[in-house]
Design a protein around this motif. Structure first.
Motif, PDB file in Angstrom:
ATOM      1  N   LYS A  30    -117.983  63.944-113.930  1.00  0.00           N
ATOM      2  CA  LYS A  30    -117.794  62.504-113.960  1.00  0.00           C
ATOM      3  C   LYS A  30    -118.163  61.954-115.365  1.00  0.00           C
ATOM      4  CE  LYS A  30    -118.110  58.143-111.220  1.00  0.00           C
ATOM      5  NZ  LYS A  30    -118.548  57.394-110.039  1.00  0.00           N
ATOM      6  N   LYS A  31    -119.389  62.376-115.518  1.00  0.00           N
ATOM      7  CA  LYS A  31    -120.106  62.084-117.040  1.00  0.00           C
ATOM      8  C   LYS A  31    -118.944  62.439-118.005  1.00  0.00           C
ATOM      9  CE  LYS A  31    -123.616  60.396-117.392  1.00  0.00           C
ATOM     10  NZ  LYS A  31    -123.909  59.182-117.579  1.00  0.00           N
ATOM     11  N   HIS A  37    -120.056  67.710-109.626  1.00  0.00           N
ATOM     12  CA  HIS A  37    -118.840  66.648-109.725  1.00  0.00           C
ATOM     13  C   HIS A  37    -119.627  65.532-110.533  1.00  0.00           C
ATOM     14  CE1 HIS A  37    -115.675  67.502-106.703  1.00  0.00           C
ATOM     15  NE2 HIS A  37    -116.426  68.495-106.289  1.00  0.00           N
ATOM     16  N   ARG A  38    -120.820  65.101-110.419  1.00  0.00           N
ATOM     17  CA  ARG A  38    -121.433  64.260-111.115  1.00  0.00           C
ATOM     18  C   ARG A  38    -121.454  64.499-112.620  1.00  0.00           C
ATOM     19  NH1 ARG A  38    -123.645  60.216-108.485  1.00  0.00           N
ATOM     20  NH2 ARG A  38    -124.725  59.331-110.284  1.00  0.00           N
ATOM     21  N   GLN A  90    -114.923  64.158-107.717  1.00  0.00           N
ATOM     22  CA  GLN A  90    -114.039  64.292-108.954  1.00  0.00           C
ATOM     23  C   GLN A  90    -112.602  65.092-108.184  1.00  0.00           C
ATOM     24  OE1 GLN A  90    -115.151  61.714-110.979  1.00  0.00           O
ATOM     25  NE2 GLN A  90    -114.348  62.840-112.635  1.00  0.00           N
ATOM     26  N   GLU A  94    -122.036  68.939-105.592  1.00  0.00           N
ATOM     27  CA  GLU A  94    -121.810  67.407-105.983  1.00  0.00           C
ATOM     28  C   GLU A  94    -122.832  67.129-107.222  1.00  0.00           C
ATOM     29  OE1 GLU A  94    -122.635  63.030-103.850  1.00  0.00           O
ATOM     30  OE2 GLU A  94    -123.018  64.987-102.662  1.00  0.00           O
ATOM     31  N   GLY A 152    -116.017  62.746-117.704  1.00  0.00           N
ATOM     32  CA  GLY A 152    -114.737  62.030-117.441  1.00  0.00           C
ATOM     33  C   GLY A 152    -113.437  62.837-117.275  1.00  0.00           C
ATOM     34  N   THR A 194    -118.805  59.855-104.662  1.00  0.00           N
ATOM     35  CA  THR A 194    -117.462  60.013-104.698  1.00  0.00           C
ATOM     36  C   THR A 194    -117.069  61.335-105.682  1.00  0.00           C
ATOM     37  OG1 THR A 194    -117.206  57.469-104.480  1.00  0.00           O
ATOM     38  CG2 THR A 194    -115.155  59.157-105.739  1.00  0.00           C
TER      39      THR A 194
END
Length: 740
Positions: free
Chosen positions: A527-528, A523-524, A461, A520, A530, A459
């Protein structure tokens, strides 16, 4: 007292025979219907098919070994010598015909455009082929344990010959014969599961294979079946008429029943008694002078069973699947590999194709998944193959008997006639199939569109994209931000390089949908933290270094190869994955670039294009010191080279994964990874003095790798798993017709 007015008693009605062969044929039909009806929902049946295949493999090696030991051990030395010379010479002629056809079969493959994602088999260093270990059974127990079929065969032959001279050999042969019969019984029991196994395999194939793949498989089925029919119904009977007094019409007429039975059952073993009896009839009907019927009968009875244990012409023709498999995935087997293919493949066929094909796929560095393709088409092609095998045994029986009885004939006129007609028929089949599938049944190339429609594995961000090409950006901080300052800012700034398939690229004309492996990963990372993402496009590593060091962006997520020169520009993270250097070359020249040393020897002048940075130029100079290097300034320049068919250079140097993706967009080219493989650790970068962020990203990378995330993303983007995951469900009656 009988009543003459009573109607005659009707004869008993014939019961409908529905034996195993009919059940298997029905299973083929039902499997295809089930697969077409349910589509990918029956993919789980693949497990059932795999179990069936493994069960079939249980008795293969024991049976072959026992058959050789008992068959040879029951003979006399002179019989063995005579059989080996005369029967073996016929077998070699048949094998030579089959090998010649295997070499010619690629002519029939249509010129469909194809290409493929990067495969790890491209960087697998070839294992030196050890003929001694494969053929010499220095440790028979080890050979049996490892499934080294040629060594097992040689050991069995030697043991059988050794038994000939022993006075009490019957004490050994009798129990071995019983064990051999037991293995046949096991095979018979397992064969009763054939309807289930065949149904599962056909349902899985019909339910999960793309329409384009069906068309490609169709090519092999048509070629193989047509070649088998020509060999079985004309070439081999014609060979018999050249060396014997038997006529073609008589041969086909007498052998018709066992040939049809072999085709219907898919087994040449069960028709051996029929073949022997029909060959006896052909010989005895000729009423040859000074030939005893008993001598003729005994010769046939020994020849056919003995040479049944040797690889059949059906098996030799099945080696063409290796050539088809390479064409099927866009990685053709080079002609230089043919000697190894036949030298290892023909002896390995003693264990049958179920053991041989996986062995050869590994030897030829082709994906193991192709074996499932082979099993699927073998359900159809094996019936034509068994028809051909039955004719082969009859050919050896008839010509071999004439040789043993010293009653051979040789008809030059017949030889010329058979040869000319055979060449015309085979040429017509090969060229006709190529013309048919190149003109009327064409599978259009779609992998470029599939690449450009790839989606995220996870998914994403929220993100925005910004372009700054004036040498700097606005709103820069005084110094590069650490992780805490990035969180306070509320956005993670990531530099990327666009149009780097499959690492970072746009999937739409508006250049708003940004995807790829490196994207990607960014993006990860966000995500870490936030945080949302702000992507900043860069044109080169030099510009990315400038953006990092003036804090326009926080991290450069591009597949950067490691070199000490780059440490002057920015700080490098720990390894994300290990890549390798490859060459993008014209497809028809691929075999000229398999080895770095051979490139230097074969090419008097060699021009290579490479991205213009110190690291790449240095590595290329080491690999090809005599090459002329053409620096590529940007992506647009590389595109122009490809669109102009590399008219100014011989090759383009690139990371293997990215080079393979480029060939999906330009399928007239292919990616070659020359040997020895030059490994390239791939990393990301942060600003030169941003030690805290570097430590944080390294810790994050360690976690992502240990959790298997990096491997999953690598398989998704670099190896093409995304195409399987993102594509629409395969067409099915249930979903697309009934709308259920």
């Amino acid at each position: 007292m009988s009543n003459s007015n009573m109607p005659p008693t009707p004869p008993p009605s014939a019961t409908l025979r529905f034996g195993l062969p009919e059940q298997v044929l029905l299973s083929v039909f039902l499997g295809i219907i089930t697969g077409l009806f349910f589509g990918e929902q029956v993919g789980w049946l693949k497990i059932v098919g795999e179990v069936f295949i493994q069960l079939l493999q249980i008795t293969v090696i024991p049976y072959i070994s026992l058959a050789l030991i008992t068959g040879i051990g029951s003979l006399h030395y002179e019989e063995v010598k005579s059989l080996a010379i005369k029967g073996g010479s016929i077998l070699l002629v048949i094998w030579a015909i089959a090998v010649s056809l295997v070499i010619l079969i690629p002519i029939a493959f249509p010129s469909w455009i194809t290409s493929s994602f990067f495969s790890t088999s491209q960087i697998t260093e070839p294992v030196p082929f050890d003929f001694q270990r494969l053929f010499i059974p220095s440790n028979p127990f080890s050979s049996y344990a490892e499934g080294a079929v040629p060594a097992i065969v040689i050991f069995s032959i030697l043991l059988g010959i050794a038994l000939i001279g022993l006075s009490q050999k019957i004490k050994v042969l009798e129990p071995l014969t019983l064990i051999q019969q037991a293995t046949m019984k096991i095979t018979s029991i397992i064969s009763k599961l054939s309807p289930i196994g065949v149904f599962a395999l056909m349902a899985d194939m019909a339910g999960t294979t793309d329409v384009a793949d069906f068309a490609r498989l169709q090519v092999y089925v048509v070629i193989y079946s047509a070649i088998c029919l020509i060999l079985a119904l004309f070439v081999l009977p014609g060979l018999i008429t050249v060396f014997t007094p038997f006529r073609y019409r008589r041969i086909i007429s007498e052998l018709r029943t066992p040939l049809i039975t072999a085709f219907a059952t898919g087994s040449s073993l069960i028709v051996l008694p029929q073949l022997i009896e029909q060959c006896k009839k052909i010989i005895n009907a000729a009423e040859l002078p000074s030939v005893s019927p008993d001598d003729a009968d005994s010769s046939v009875e020994v020849l056919i069973p003995t040479f049944y244990t040797f690889p059949s012409v059906m098996g030799v023709l099945s080696l063409s699947f290796l050539l088809f498999g390479g064409w099927y995935i866009g990685s053709e087997v080079s002609a230089s590999s043919y000697p190894l293919l036949f030298a290892a493949g023909v002896p390995a066929l003693f264990a049958g194709t179920i053991k041989t094909i996986p062995f050869l796929l590994d030897l030829m560095h082709l994906p193991a998944d192709l074996f499932q393709v082979f099993v699927s088409v073998d359900v159809i092609t094996s019936r034509f193959g068994t028809l051909l095998s039955a004719m082969q045994y009859a050919t050896i029986g008839l010509i071999g008997t004439m040789l043993l009885l010293r009653r051979t004939y040789f008809n030059w006129r017949q030889l010329v006639q058979v040869t000319v007609i055979s060449i015309l028929l085979i040429t017509a089949i090969l060229l006709g199939v190529r013309w048919l599938y190149s003109t009327f049944i064409v599978v259009h190339y779609t992998k470029d569109k599939a690449l450009q429609s790839m989606q995220f594995w996870g998914t994403p961000q929220p993100f925005t994209i910004r372009y700054d090409h004036d040498g700097g950006v606005t709103e820069t901080d005084a110094k590069p931000a650490n992780s805490e300052q990035i969180v306070e800012r509320g956005v993670l700034r990531v530099c990327f390089q666009p149009d780097e398939y499959p690492s970072s690229f746009f999937t739409d004309e508006n250049r708003s949908q940004l995807v790829g492996f490196d994207i990607e990963m960014a993006h990860r990372l966000a995500k870490k933290f936030g945080l949302p993402l702000e992507f900043i496009a860069t044109e080169s590593e030099q510009e990315a270094a400038q953006f990092l060091n003036n804090s326009a962006c926080d991290v450069y997520t591009r597949s950067v190869s490691v070199s000490w020169q780059k440490t002057n520009q920015f700080s490098l993270t720990s390894t994300v994955y290990v890549s390798s250097l490859g060459l993008i070359v014209r497809d028809h020249n691929r075999n000229d670039y398999l080895n770095w040393q051979e490139i230097l020897l074969k090419k008097e002048s060699f021009t290579v294009a490479v991205e213009n940075n110190i690291s790449n130029l240095s590595k290329l100079s080491m690999a090809l010191p005599k090459a002329t290097i053409v620096p590529i300034q940007n992506r647009e320049e590389q595109v122009r080279m490809l669109e102009n068919n590399l008219d100014s250079v011989d090759a383009i140097l690139d990371l293997a994964e990215e080079g393979a993706a480029v060939t999906l967009l330009y399928p007239a080219f292919t990616l070659v990874v020359p040997k020895p493989v030059i490994r390239e650790p791939v990393v990301y970068a942060v600003a030169r003095d941003n030690k805290q962020l570097l430590l944080a990203i390294n810790a994050w990378l360690l976690n992502e790798k240990s959790y298997g995330v990096v491997d999953a993303l690598y398989n998704h983007w670099m190896l093409g798993d995304a195409m399987k995951r993102d594509k629409l469900p395969r067409w099915s009656i249930l979903r697309d017709v009934l709308k259920w």
